[in-house]
Motif scaffolding. Structure first.
Motif, PDB file in Angstrom:
ATOM      1  N   ILE A  84       3.483   0.426   2.930  1.00 58.78           N
ATOM      2  CA  ILE A  84       3.184  -0.498   4.030  1.00 58.78           C
ATOM      3  C   ILE A  84       2.967  -1.862   3.394  1.00 58.78           C
ATOM      4  O   ILE A  84       2.202  -2.000   2.445  1.00 58.78           O
ATOM      5  CB  ILE A  84       1.925  -0.061   4.811  1.00 58.78           C
ATOM      6  N   VAL A  85       3.674  -2.876   3.927  1.00 60.28           N
ATOM      7  CA  VAL A  85       3.608  -4.221   3.358  1.00 60.28           C
ATOM      8  C   VAL A  85       3.155  -5.220   4.409  1.00 60.28           C
ATOM      9  O   VAL A  85       3.331  -5.007   5.609  1.00 60.28           O
ATOM     10  CB  VAL A  85       4.976  -4.658   2.793  1.00 60.28           C
ATOM     11  N   THR A  86       2.575  -6.300   3.916  1.00 62.90           N
ATOM     12  CA  THR A  86       2.154  -7.408   4.794  1.00 62.90           C
ATOM     13  C   THR A  86       2.552  -8.706   4.110  1.00 62.90           C
ATOM     14  O   THR A  86       2.407  -8.838   2.895  1.00 62.90           O
ATOM     15  CB  THR A  86       0.629  -7.397   5.003  1.00 62.90           C
ATOM     16  N   ASP A  87       3.066  -9.672   4.911  1.00 62.67           N
ATOM     17  CA  ASP A  87       3.375 -10.973   4.318  1.00 62.67           C
ATOM     18  C   ASP A  87       2.342 -12.002   4.765  1.00 62.67           C
ATOM     19  O   ASP A  87       1.380 -11.684   5.467  1.00 62.67           O
ATOM     20  CB  ASP A  87       4.807 -11.408   4.643  1.00 62.67           C
ATOM     21  N   ASP A 118       5.341  -4.261   7.873  1.00 56.40           N
ATOM     22  CA  ASP A 118       6.486  -3.357   7.951  1.00 56.40           C
ATOM     23  C   ASP A 118       6.207  -2.173   7.025  1.00 56.40           C
ATOM     24  O   ASP A 118       5.319  -2.233   6.170  1.00 56.40           O
ATOM     25  CB  ASP A 118       7.780  -4.070   7.544  1.00 56.40           C
ATOM     26  N   MET A 119       6.961  -1.110   7.211  1.00 51.02           N
ATOM     27  CA  MET A 119       6.804   0.069   6.360  1.00 51.02           C
ATOM     28  C   MET A 119       8.140   0.748   6.154  1.00 51.02           C
ATOM     29  O   MET A 119       9.078   0.563   6.932  1.00 51.02           O
ATOM     30  CB  MET A 119       5.790   1.048   6.952  1.00 51.02           C
ATOM     31  N   ASP A 120       8.210   1.534   5.088  1.00 51.74           N
ATOM     32  CA  ASP A 120       9.392   2.344   4.799  1.00 51.74           C
ATOM     33  C   ASP A 120       8.900   3.611   4.115  1.00 51.74           C
ATOM     34  O   ASP A 120       7.776   3.672   3.608  1.00 51.74           O
ATOM     35  CB  ASP A 120      10.376   1.582   3.896  1.00 51.74           C
ATOM     36  N   SER A 121       9.762   4.634   4.117  1.00 48.09           N
ATOM     37  CA  SER A 121       9.403   5.888   3.460  1.00 48.09           C
ATOM     38  C   SER A 121      10.609   6.427   2.708  1.00 48.09           C
ATOM     39  O   SER A 121      11.752   6.057   2.981  1.00 48.09           O
ATOM     40  CB  SER A 121       8.910   6.917   4.481  1.00 48.09           C
ATOM     41  N   ILE A 122      10.309   7.305   1.749  1.00 45.48           N
ATOM     42  CA  ILE A 122      11.361   7.943   0.958  1.00 45.48           C
ATOM     43  C   ILE A 122      10.901   9.341   0.581  1.00 45.48           C
ATOM     44  O   ILE A 122       9.715   9.558   0.307  1.00 45.48           O
ATOM     45  CB  ILE A 122      11.702   7.098  -0.292  1.00 45.48           C
ATOM     46  N   LEU A 133       0.856  -1.175   0.000  1.00 46.64           N
ATOM     47  CA  LEU A 133       0.000   0.000   0.000  1.00 46.64           C
ATOM     48  C   LEU A 133       0.897   1.232   0.000  1.00 46.64           C
ATOM     49  O   LEU A 133       1.584   1.511   0.987  1.00 46.64           O
ATOM     50  CB  LEU A 133      -0.934   0.014   1.216  1.00 46.64           C
ATOM     51  N   TRP A 134       0.905   1.955  -1.122  1.00 51.82           N
ATOM     52  CA  TRP A 134       1.685   3.185  -1.268  1.00 51.82           C
ATOM     53  C   TRP A 134       0.793   4.383  -0.986  1.00 51.82           C
ATOM     54  O   TRP A 134      -0.318   4.469  -1.507  1.00 51.82           O
ATOM     55  CB  TRP A 134       2.218   3.310  -2.688  1.00 51.82           C
TER      56      TRP A 134
END
Length: 179
Positions: free
Chosen positions: A72-75, A81-85, A45-46
């Motif tokens: 935001i990702v889900t396995d 987990d999430m990351d940003s840029i 999800l971006w």
């Protein structure tokens, strides 16, 4: 008796990174950049941090606007987990061409001077065949209507382009035409 192998004891880490952990990306106005999250997750999800607007649900998206982008990702084990840029977009100064004479109309055999806006670190002038000059002023003596384009590079390496047509007239008067 059967024993479990070492691979099943340590599940893969649930860690996502955008563009391999890059903190920010710098692009020029009008350019597009690709944001790519670590593959292998079940959902993506971006969003844009400032508005919360959803941009996509795959591991890759293309963006053109500045801002903070979050994935935001889900396995399959429901690990999240999430990351940003941060995407930074450089705005170049405006570019224009002034001609002497103005308007850019000359008689056959006369010269024209074209001057691009100052403030750039490199200028490349192009007419049909390449003619490149590292100055913001170009003087030429075209023998026919000619199209000129200048590419100007700003301090961030961004390129801005502007063009102009120069019209060449025989400038023959009615009397000269009869002779």
């Amino acid at each position: 008796s059967w024993t479990q192998g070492p691979c099943s004891l340590n599940p893969p880490p649930c860690t996502v990174e955008i563009n391999n952990g890059t903190v920010d990306i710098e692009i020029c106005d009008g350019d597009t950049t690709i944001l790519e999250a670590t593959t292998g997750f079940d959902t993506y999800l971006w969003t844009v941090a400032s508005t919360g607007a959803t941009l996509g649900t795959t591991h890759i998206i293309e963006v053109t606007d500045p801002g903070l982008y979050i994935v935001i990702v889900t396995d399959s084990t429901n690990c999240v987990d999430m990351d940003s840029i941060e995407v930074i977009v450089f705005q170049s100064p405006p570019l224009s061409i002034v001609s002497f004479p103005s308007p850019p109309e000359i008689c056959w055999g006369d010269s024209i001077t074209l001057m691009a806006s100052p403030g750039f670190w490199l200028y490349q002038w192009n007419t049909g065949p390449p003619m490149q000059v590292n100055y913001h002023i170009l003087s030429d003596q075209p023998s026919q209507d000619t199209w000129y384009m200048v590419e100007a590079y700003d301090s961030n390496g961004c390129v801005v382009r502007e063009d102009i047509w120069v019209y060449v007239d025989t400038c023959a008067t009615g009397i000269h035409s009869e002779i």
